[in-house]
Motif scaffolding. Structure first.
Motif, PDB file in Angstrom:
ATOM      1  N   ILE A   1      21.757 -41.046 -66.339  1.00 58.44           N
ATOM      2  CA  ILE A   1      21.365 -41.247 -67.726  1.00 58.44           C
ATOM      3  C   ILE A   1      19.913 -41.716 -67.770  1.00 58.44           C
ATOM      4  O   ILE A   1      19.424 -42.372 -66.846  1.00 58.44           O
ATOM      5  N   GLY A   2      19.245 -41.367 -68.845  1.00 57.44           N
ATOM      6  CA  GLY A   2      17.846 -41.723 -68.999  1.00 57.44           C
ATOM      7  C   GLY A   2      17.643 -42.844 -69.993  1.00 57.44           C
ATOM      8  O   GLY A   2      18.602 -43.409 -70.528  1.00 57.44           O
ATOM      9  N   ALA A   3      16.380 -43.131 -70.257  1.00 50.50           N
ATOM     10  CA  ALA A   3      16.033 -44.234 -71.157  1.00 50.50           C
ATOM     11  C   ALA A   3      16.560 -43.991 -72.571  1.00 50.50           C
ATOM     12  O   ALA A   3      17.035 -44.912 -73.242  1.00 50.50           O
ATOM     13  N   PHE A   4      16.499 -42.741 -73.026  1.00 50.55           N
ATOM     14  CA  PHE A   4      16.944 -42.460 -74.382  1.00 50.55           C
ATOM     15  C   PHE A   4      18.444 -42.670 -74.536  1.00 50.55           C
ATOM     16  O   PHE A   4      18.916 -43.080 -75.595  1.00 50.55           O
ATOM     17  N   ALA A   5      19.206 -42.398 -73.488  1.00 48.31           N
ATOM     18  CA  ALA A   5      20.644 -42.644 -73.537  1.00 48.31           C
ATOM     19  C   ALA A   5      20.928 -44.134 -73.664  1.00 48.31           C
ATOM     20  O   ALA A   5      21.810 -44.546 -74.441  1.00 48.31           O
TER      21      ALA A   5
END
Length: 254
Positions: free
Chosen positions: A107-111
């Protein structure tokens, strides 16, 4: 039919179920029982609400408990799809790249940002729920899954492979679609009967999110996937709590 129940609850909940072999026959009607997981969640929400009252727990404790119940019952499978979809949509890449991001286990920062915003809004919504809105909020879990089940057999699939595609392929589409439409009609009428104002608002919010689900999934991904289905479910449930809660405050002011 009992095998179909086991398949649905085994896949989309953490409720203990007997082990059975997943065959074409018992997956044919599994989607029909998906909304009943929502009925279980709604029942647990009502039970915990009144239990917290009997134990005289604080409002924050009750709100936190009501917020996490869906995650505990489902094991977070739909929340996982929500996070993957937030990452994919936030990338602003082309369709193929977005579909690749959906399959990425990281998962990334936006998630993370999306998860924080989602739970803050969910806590805010549940903190405003009172006895007038509680039954409406409980039914939302059944209605949202009825819409999701309808999408499985009525919407175009973005991929030919995947869990959602497998359920769609194995399902008896005409009968499942008919069952979902009956569920939707009954749940919507029940909401209006529970509360003509707040129930109607919740049903309208669910329909609006469902329309948005079809629009963005086709436009950005070419169809639906399991992750997009989880994204829709989380948004739909949130909208069906927030809209009646906000409406109740507006009515009290006016």
């Amino acid at each position: 039919m009992l095998s179909a129940v086991v398949v649905a609850f085994s896949m989309y909940s953490r409720i203990p179920m007997p082990r059975i072999e997943w065959t074409e026959e018992n997956m044919k009607y599994a989607v029909c029982f998906f909304p009943w997981i929502g009925a279980v969640i709604g029942g647990v929400e009502i039970g915990v609400w009144y239990l917290c009252g009997l134990l005289k727990m604080g409002e924050f404790f009750r709100t936190a408990a009501l917020t996490v119940i869906p995650v505990l019952v489902t094991g977070g499978i739909h929340l996982d799809g929500f996070l993957d979809t937030v990452d994919a949509r936030s990338s602003h890449q082309d369709r193929e790249r977005k579909l690749e991001i959906l399959k990425d286990s990281h998962i990334g920062a936006f998630a993370l940002i999306g998860c924080a915003v989602y739970f803050l809004l969910s806590v805010a919504g549940w903190s405003e729920v009172d006895e007038a809105i509680l039954p409406v909020a409980a039914v939302s879990f059944f209605l949202s899954r009825s819409y999701s089940g309808l999408a499985v057999v009525a919407f175009r699939q973005a991929r030919k492979k995947g869990m959602l595609a497998s359920f769609a392929e194995q399902a008896h589409k005409k009968r499942v679609k008919a069952v979902m439409i009956v569920y939707l009609a009954l749940a919507s009428v029940f909401l209006v009967w529970l509360s003509p104002l707040y129930g109607t608002a919740a049903a309208a919010a669910a329909l609006a999110v469902f329309g948005y689900y079809r629009y963005f999934s086709y436009r950005e991904f070419g169809g639906v996937t399991g992750d997009l289905a989880g994204y829709f479910l989380q948004l739909c449930e949130l909208a069906m709590i927030l809209v009646p809660a906000i409406l109740e405050r507006l009515v009290s002011i006016l």
